[in-house]
Design a protein around this motif. Sequence first.
Motif, PDB file in Angstrom:
ATOM      1  N   SER A  32      42.637  42.958  45.012  1.00 48.39           N
ATOM      2  CA  SER A  32      42.784  42.816  46.315  1.00 48.39           C
ATOM      3  C   SER A  32      43.936  41.760  46.637  1.00 48.39           C
ATOM      4  O   SER A  32      44.585  42.044  47.926  1.00 48.39           O
ATOM      5  CB  SER A  32      41.457  42.833  46.964  1.00 48.39           C
ATOM      6  OG  SER A  32      41.029  41.248  46.823  1.00 48.39           O
ATOM      7  N   GLY A  33      43.889  40.722  46.010  1.00 50.83           N
ATOM      8  CA  GLY A  33      44.690  39.544  46.405  1.00 50.83           C
ATOM      9  C   GLY A  33      46.255  40.257  45.861  1.00 50.83           C
ATOM     10  O   GLY A  33      47.109  39.820  46.718  1.00 50.83           O
ATOM     11  N   VAL A  34      46.527  41.056  45.013  1.00 49.14           N
ATOM     12  CA  VAL A  34      47.543  41.528  44.795  1.00 49.14           C
ATOM     13  C   VAL A  34      47.940  42.741  45.936  1.00 49.14           C
ATOM     14  O   VAL A  34      49.349  42.592  46.490  1.00 49.14           O
ATOM     15  CB  VAL A  34      48.055  42.094  43.521  1.00 49.14           C
ATOM     16  CG1 VAL A  34      49.151  42.783  43.228  1.00 49.14           C
ATOM     17  CG2 VAL A  34      47.415  41.131  42.156  1.00 49.14           C
ATOM     18  N   THR A  35      47.233  43.647  46.343  1.00 50.90           N
ATOM     19  CA  THR A  35      47.572  44.362  47.496  1.00 50.90           C
ATOM     20  C   THR A  35      47.859  43.753  48.663  1.00 50.90           C
ATOM     21  O   THR A  35      48.833  44.496  49.514  1.00 50.90           O
ATOM     22  CB  THR A  35      46.360  45.305  47.382  1.00 50.90           C
ATOM     23  OG1 THR A  35      45.070  44.780  47.883  1.00 50.90           O
ATOM     24  CG2 THR A  35      46.136  46.137  45.936  1.00 50.90           C
ATOM     25  N   LEU A  70      38.901  48.103  48.558  1.00 53.64           N
ATOM     26  CA  LEU A  70      38.390  46.999  47.420  1.00 53.64           C
ATOM     27  C   LEU A  70      37.460  45.996  47.955  1.00 53.64           C
ATOM     28  O   LEU A  70      36.625  45.784  47.245  1.00 53.64           O
ATOM     29  CB  LEU A  70      39.905  46.137  46.870  1.00 53.64           C
ATOM     30  CG  LEU A  70      40.838  47.119  46.147  1.00 53.64           C
ATOM     31  CD1 LEU A  70      41.969  46.163  45.620  1.00 53.64           C
ATOM     32  CD2 LEU A  70      40.081  47.578  44.891  1.00 53.64           C
ATOM     33  N   GLY A  71      37.694  45.389  49.086  1.00 56.47           N
ATOM     34  CA  GLY A  71      36.589  44.655  49.613  1.00 56.47           C
ATOM     35  C   GLY A  71      35.153  45.300  49.887  1.00 56.47           C
ATOM     36  O   GLY A  71      34.312  44.878  49.548  1.00 56.47           O
ATOM     37  N   CYS A  72      35.423  46.714  50.195  1.00 60.61           N
ATOM     38  CA  CYS A  72      34.090  47.642  50.510  1.00 60.61           C
ATOM     39  C   CYS A  72      33.460  47.430  49.201  1.00 60.61           C
ATOM     40  O   CYS A  72      32.169  47.515  48.908  1.00 60.61           O
ATOM     41  CB  CYS A  72      34.326  48.768  51.092  1.00 60.61           C
ATOM     42  SG  CYS A  72      34.889  48.576  52.821  1.00 60.61           S
ATOM     43  N   ALA A  73      34.286  47.774  48.163  1.00 62.63           N
ATOM     44  CA  ALA A  73      33.773  48.274  46.607  1.00 62.63           C
ATOM     45  C   ALA A  73      33.200  46.877  46.064  1.00 62.63           C
ATOM     46  O   ALA A  73      31.987  46.910  45.652  1.00 62.63           O
ATOM     47  CB  ALA A  73      34.894  48.376  45.792  1.00 62.63           C
ATOM     48  N   PHE A  74      33.556  45.895  46.476  1.00 60.05           N
ATOM     49  CA  PHE A  74      32.899  44.307  45.880  1.00 60.05           C
ATOM     50  C   PHE A  74      31.643  44.125  46.528  1.00 60.05           C
ATOM     51  O   PHE A  74      30.713  44.001  45.939  1.00 60.05           O
ATOM     52  CB  PHE A  74      34.080  43.483  46.269  1.00 60.05           C
ATOM     53  CG  PHE A  74      33.306  41.811  46.053  1.00 60.05           C
ATOM     54  CD1 PHE A  74      33.504  41.044  44.772  1.00 60.05           C
ATOM     55  CD2 PHE A  74      32.429  41.255  46.924  1.00 60.05           C
ATOM     56  CE1 PHE A  74      32.992  40.117  44.572  1.00 60.05           C
ATOM     57  CE2 PHE A  74      32.168  40.098  46.737  1.00 60.05           C
ATOM     58  CZ  PHE A  74      32.305  39.309  45.400  1.00 60.05           C
ATOM     59  N   LEU A  75      31.502  44.480  47.919  1.00 65.79           N
ATOM     60  CA  LEU A  75      30.292  44.357  48.681  1.00 65.79           C
ATOM     61  C   LEU A  75      29.105  45.224  48.092  1.00 65.79           C
ATOM     62  O   LEU A  75      27.975  45.135  48.074  1.00 65.79           O
ATOM     63  CB  LEU A  75      30.420  44.469  50.158  1.00 65.79           C
ATOM     64  CG  LEU A  75      31.216  43.408  50.740  1.00 65.79           C
ATOM     65  CD1 LEU A  75      31.564  43.803  52.339  1.00 65.79           C
ATOM     66  CD2 LEU A  75      30.844  42.231  50.666  1.00 65.79           C
ATOM     67  N   TYR A  76      29.739  46.675  47.913  1.00 66.58           N
ATOM     68  CA  TYR A  76      28.639  47.501  47.206  1.00 66.58           C
ATOM     69  C   TYR A  76      28.233  47.185  45.787  1.00 66.58           C
ATOM     70  O   TYR A  76      27.116  47.185  45.788  1.00 66.58           O
ATOM     71  CB  TYR A  76      29.522  48.876  47.189  1.00 66.58           C
ATOM     72  CG  TYR A  76      28.715  49.971  46.145  1.00 66.58           C
ATOM     73  CD1 TYR A  76      27.582  50.635  46.940  1.00 66.58           C
ATOM     74  CD2 TYR A  76      28.960  50.316  45.055  1.00 66.58           C
ATOM     75  CE1 TYR A  76      26.842  51.437  46.286  1.00 66.58           C
ATOM     76  CE2 TYR A  76      28.046  51.145  44.223  1.00 66.58           C
ATOM     77  CZ  TYR A  76      27.114  51.933  44.997  1.00 66.58           C
ATOM     78  OH  TYR A  76      26.440  52.654  44.369  1.00 66.58           O
ATOM     79  N   LEU A  77      29.134  46.672  45.056  1.00 69.94           N
ATOM     80  CA  LEU A  77      28.507  46.210  43.829  1.00 69.94           C
ATOM     81  C   LEU A  77      27.823  44.785  43.833  1.00 69.94           C
ATOM     82  O   LEU A  77      26.689  44.866  43.075  1.00 69.94           O
ATOM     83  CB  LEU A  77      29.827  46.010  42.857  1.00 69.94           C
ATOM     84  CG  LEU A  77      30.686  47.252  42.430  1.00 69.94           C
ATOM     85  CD1 LEU A  77      31.705  46.931  41.537  1.00 69.94           C
ATOM     86  CD2 LEU A  77      29.773  48.107  41.648  1.00 69.94           C
ATOM     87  N   THR A 133      32.331  39.923  53.628  1.00 65.87           N
ATOM     88  CA  THR A 133      31.916  40.935  54.768  1.00 65.87           C
ATOM     89  C   THR A 133      32.593  40.393  55.830  1.00 65.87           C
ATOM     90  O   THR A 133      33.709  41.358  56.533  1.00 65.87           O
ATOM     91  CB  THR A 133      30.667  40.719  55.178  1.00 65.87           C
ATOM     92  OG1 THR A 133      29.713  40.993  53.838  1.00 65.87           O
ATOM     93  CG2 THR A 133      30.201  41.701  56.199  1.00 65.87           C
ATOM     94  N   LEU A 134      32.996  39.256  56.330  1.00 64.21           N
ATOM     95  CA  LEU A 134      33.675  38.969  57.577  1.00 64.21           C
ATOM     96  C   LEU A 134      35.177  39.120  57.108  1.00 64.21           C
ATOM     97  O   LEU A 134      35.848  39.657  58.126  1.00 64.21           O
ATOM     98  CB  LEU A 134      33.429  37.503  57.910  1.00 64.21           C
ATOM     99  CG  LEU A 134      32.229  36.925  58.564  1.00 64.21           C
ATOM    100  CD1 LEU A 134      32.069  35.586  58.554  1.00 64.21           C
ATOM    101  CD2 LEU A 134      31.818  37.586  59.755  1.00 64.21           C
ATOM    102  N   GLY A 135      35.686  38.789  55.999  1.00 63.39           N
ATOM    103  CA  GLY A 135      36.945  39.019  55.531  1.00 63.39           C
ATOM    104  C   GLY A 135      37.472  40.349  55.792  1.00 63.39           C
ATOM    105  O   GLY A 135      38.562  40.823  56.191  1.00 63.39           O
ATOM    106  N   THR A 136      36.514  41.486  55.143  1.00 63.48           N
ATOM    107  CA  THR A 136      36.818  42.918  55.220  1.00 63.48           C
ATOM    108  C   THR A 136      36.853  43.290  56.752  1.00 63.48           C
ATOM    109  O   THR A 136      37.620  44.059  57.236  1.00 63.48           O
ATOM    110  CB  THR A 136      35.525  43.543  54.608  1.00 63.48           C
ATOM    111  OG1 THR A 136      35.409  43.070  53.173  1.00 63.48           O
ATOM    112  CG2 THR A 136      36.029  44.935  54.580  1.00 63.48           C
ATOM    113  N   ILE A 137      36.103  42.633  57.855  1.00 63.31           N
ATOM    114  CA  ILE A 137      36.007  43.183  58.931  1.00 63.31           C
ATOM    115  C   ILE A 137      37.364  42.776  59.648  1.00 63.31           C
ATOM    116  O   ILE A 137      38.060  43.437  60.224  1.00 63.31           O
ATOM    117  CB  ILE A 137      34.807  42.365  60.057  1.00 63.31           C
ATOM    118  CG1 ILE A 137      33.729  43.078  59.501  1.00 63.31           C
ATOM    119  CG2 ILE A 137      35.092  42.552  61.349  1.00 63.31           C
ATOM    120  CD1 ILE A 137      32.529  42.299  60.091  1.00 63.31           C
ATOM    121  N   MET A 138      37.816  41.446  59.251  1.00 61.34           N
ATOM    122  CA  MET A 138      39.300  40.924  59.653  1.00 61.34           C
ATOM    123  C   MET A 138      40.402  41.786  59.076  1.00 61.34           C
ATOM    124  O   MET A 138      41.338  42.184  59.701  1.00 61.34           O
ATOM    125  CB  MET A 138      39.322  39.583  59.121  1.00 61.34           C
ATOM    126  CG  MET A 138      38.390  38.605  59.770  1.00 61.34           C
ATOM    127  SD  MET A 138      38.297  37.023  58.909  1.00 61.34           S
ATOM    128  CE  MET A 138      39.715  36.318  59.277  1.00 61.34           C
TER     129      MET A 138
END
Length: 292
Positions: free
Chosen positions: A169-172, A198-205, A242-247
């Motif tokens: 996600s840092g690359v994308t 990718l952020g959502c996938a991280f939170l799911y896992l 979570t906050l970062g994904t919202i942003m």
Amino acid sequence: MGTQAAQKSERYFVPQPSAWPFVLTASLIALLGGVSAYLEEDHIGPIPIYAGLAVAIYIIFRWFRGVALESEGGMYSAQVGRTYRWGMSWFIFSEVMFFGAFFGALFYARELSLPWLGGEGSKIATNLTLWPGFEAHWPSNGPAQLGGAFKTIPAFSVPAINTAILLTSGVTITMAHHALKASKRGACILWMWATVALGCAFLYLQAHEYIEAYTELNLTLRSGIYGSTFFMLTGFHGMHVTLGTIMLISITLRLMSGHFKPDSHFGFEGVAWYWHFVDVVWLGLFVVVYWL
């Protein structure tokens, strides 16, 4: 006087009075108070948690919308841009100190307190008096064996996958940034949605990992010092993701609305800074909490 006032208004933007900070503060108090009461098993149910979270998300989006309208309305000067950069820099620094406190607590418990309880460096054999037979091995739930026996989550399972996800996600988001500066808005939007996914996938896992910890490994917040430091560090990091994904979602929707220019897009850059900070913290967590 008129010329001076005009120059001052061009340099500094003063927003209209707003109730959003007070409403957001109240919602966060309800959220944190509800979570605290829930953990202490002294609560009236999940209503304060859900209500506080819902109001906080709503206010954040409304606040973002107001800032976006001010920016797109040409109200921000170069001076405002500089103050935003300084403000975001100090905010990230405060976050570094926040996580530094929890990393420090983990270091103190693991490298200082635990060996002392095991008898290392003790001239009066305090361990034999207080906790005879205790062996100072990490991970540990302490000499009182709080929470009973537990198992840890292997580093090279879900945590390793999540590490790969955040690094990707840092690359994308970096690719999205380069695309924006090159005036390739379509490519930028695609890269941003990839970052959101990718952020959502991280939170799911991570949620799956927590469920496994509680239901199969008996690793909970009550599992002594290891359980408390594990969930405090990974849990607060998950909150930041979570906050970062919202942003990320917010600025991606702004990109789709035609916001941000190749030479003027600090709203985008600020979120990118925050996301890279989240990546770096996770690397520290993976090495110190899961691996070592």
